[in-house]
Design a protein around this motif. Structure first.
Motif, PDB file in Angstrom:
ATOM      1  N   THR A 147       1.675  -6.208  -4.584  1.00  0.00           N
ATOM      2  CA  THR A 147       0.211  -6.144  -4.595  1.00  0.00           C
ATOM      3  C   THR A 147      -0.409  -7.013  -5.685  1.00  0.00           C
ATOM      4  O   THR A 147      -1.608  -7.307  -5.621  1.00  0.00           O
ATOM      5  CB  THR A 147      -0.280  -4.704  -4.755  1.00  0.00           C
TER       6      THR A 147
ATOM      7  N   THR B  10       1.664   3.243   2.433  1.00  0.00           N
ATOM      8  CA  THR B  10       1.235   4.348   3.297  1.00  0.00           C
ATOM      9  C   THR B  10       2.314   4.773   4.287  1.00  0.00           C
ATOM     10  O   THR B  10       2.307   5.903   4.769  1.00  0.00           O
ATOM     11  CB  THR B  10      -0.043   3.973   4.080  1.00  0.00           C
TER      12      THR B  10
ATOM     13  N   GLN C 177      -9.513   6.397   4.430  1.00  0.00           N
ATOM     14  CA  GLN C 177      -8.744   6.421   3.192  1.00  0.00           C
ATOM     15  C   GLN C 177      -7.464   5.609   3.323  1.00  0.00           C
ATOM     16  O   GLN C 177      -7.097   4.835   2.425  1.00  0.00           O
ATOM     17  CB  GLN C 177      -8.408   7.872   2.803  1.00  0.00           C
TER      18      GLN C 177
ATOM     19  N   ARG D  23      -6.373  -5.677   2.558  1.00  0.00           N
ATOM     20  CA  ARG D  23      -6.429  -4.288   3.021  1.00  0.00           C
ATOM     21  C   ARG D  23      -6.985  -4.225   4.442  1.00  0.00           C
ATOM     22  O   ARG D  23      -7.852  -5.025   4.830  1.00  0.00           O
ATOM     23  CB  ARG D  23      -7.311  -3.454   2.086  1.00  0.00           C
TER      24      ARG D  23
ATOM     25  N   GLY E 192       0.803  -1.218   0.000  1.00  0.00           N
ATOM     26  CA  GLY E 192       0.000   0.000   0.000  1.00  0.00           C
ATOM     27  C   GLY E 192       0.835   1.268   0.000  1.00  0.00           C
ATOM     28  O   GLY E 192       0.420   2.315  -0.505  1.00  0.00           O
TER      29      GLY E 192
ATOM     30  N   ASN F 158      -8.118   1.857   3.481  1.00  0.00           N
ATOM     31  CA  ASN F 158      -8.447   1.298   2.170  1.00  0.00           C
ATOM     32  C   ASN F 158      -7.200   0.992   1.348  1.00  0.00           C
ATOM     33  O   ASN F 158      -7.266   0.226   0.376  1.00  0.00           O
ATOM     34  CB  ASN F 158      -9.339   2.263   1.386  1.00  0.00           C
ATOM     35  N   MET F 159      -6.079   1.581   1.698  1.00  0.00           N
ATOM     36  CA  MET F 159      -4.817   1.346   0.985  1.00  0.00           C
ATOM     37  C   MET F 159      -3.877   0.437   1.756  1.00  0.00           C
ATOM     38  O   MET F 159      -3.207  -0.419   1.176  1.00  0.00           O
ATOM     39  CB  MET F 159      -4.112   2.686   0.732  1.00  0.00           C
TER      40      MET F 159
END
Length: 328
Positions: A52, A32, A102, A74, A30, A105-106
């Protein structure tokens, strides 16, 4: 940002070989956490290996009643999974207490477990940090350290572990499935993280090139009576000052068994085994809950600015156990 190569392998074996074959390679899902570090210049990889596209995004109920969660599931999907919500409620509670919709979700399961500390000195390349640059020193040791760890620290590092999910998984004895160049292995989440010692740059016991492929939640009946409670500076998008993950088995006003993990107070997710031992067979009372917290923190090393964490742990553990045992 320094230029880097990007690869998107088709198989787990290919992904492992790419990273294992290049000391400057890292996995990314992801992103993040990793992308922030790229922007700040904390990490300068030569190669990003995107996992991914690998078949690691499923959630499977196992024959023994446990659940295997793929590494790239996720966080939002794991938090919403019906089986997990019913049988391990502390897991979705921990996930929903962190970040934002948000980000959830990643962000992926494995990425959450592998995220690095949010210590402000680690995140600032202009300061000294043994975790970021081994041997450079620790700026946090020269400050009041209001967010520093009170358990598991060393002279080299007192950075707090950031993951909410890892704390919940420690409490229910989850196991990480790992694939590396030498094959596969299973690592309990309670053994995944390394205390800093003299090598604070090493966050986990994983070798370079080893890839988390799944996490298994064991069939643990008492996990159905579990909870995760977090205290932070804000109600949302805030890292824990203190957090408590608890699974408990009690009957007739007495505790038959308890599993407890603490977050926000240690350099790793902290399994509170002293507290657990004091609770087994004991009356389910607020006084006993508080005594268990004090026992766990008897070896804590506090400074003036972070001494509040001890009181927060006690209050949060008492409240969480009280709710689960009907004593709240």
């Amino acid at each position: 940002m320094k230029p880097f190569r990007y690869e998107r392998p088709d198989t787990v074996g290919e992904a492992v070989a790419l990273v294992a074959g290049d000391p400057g390679a890292v996995f990314v899902a992801g992103g993040t956490n990793l992308v922030d570090h790229l922007k700040l210049g904390i990490i300068r990889p030569r190669l990003l290996v995107d996992v991914t596209g690998l078949p690691l995004d499923g959630i499977e109920v196992l024959p023994d009643g446990g659940v295997r969660v793929g590494a790239t599931v996720r966080n939002a999907d794991l938090a919403a999974h019906r089986e997990v919500r019913e049988r391990w409620p502390l897991v979705p509670q921990a996930l929903l207490s962190g970040a934002s919709p948000q980000v959830r979700n990643m962000a992926t399961l494995a990425g959450n477990l592998m995220q690095r500390t949010r210590c402000p000195y680690f995140l600032n390349p202009e300061t000294r940090c043994n975790k970021r640059l081994p041997g450079s020193g620790c700026s946090a040791m020269e400050t009041d350290g209001e967010h520093s760890a009170v358990l598991g620290s060393s002279e080299s590092c007192a950075a707090v572990h950031p993951s909410d999910l890892a704390v919940a998984l420690c409490a229910v004895d989850a196991v990480v499935c790992v694939r590396g160049g030498g094959g596969t292995r299973r690592v309990p989440v309670t053994s995944l993280y390394r205390a800093p010692g003299h090598r604070p740059e090493l966050d986990t016991v994983l070798e370079h090139g080893e890839l988390i492929t799944a996490v298994e939640l064991p069939a643990l009946p008492m996990a159905a009576r579990s909870g995760y409670r977090k205290v932070g500076d804000r109600a949302s998008f805030s890292f824990a000052l203190v957090s408590v993950a608890v699974a408990v088995d009690h009957e007739g006003g007495r505790i038959r068994d308890a599993r407890i993990a603490l977050g926000g107070i240690a350099t790793t997710p902290w399994r509170a085994r002293r507290a657990e031992a004091l609770l087994r067979g004991a009356p389910a009372t607020a006084d006993r809950f508080a005594a268990a917290a004090r026992e766990e923190l008897s070896a804590a090393r506090t400074r003036r600015a972070n001494a509040y964490k001890a009181a927060l742990v006690r209050e949060t553990l008492v409240a969480t156990l009280g709710d689960l045992c009907g004593e709240g």
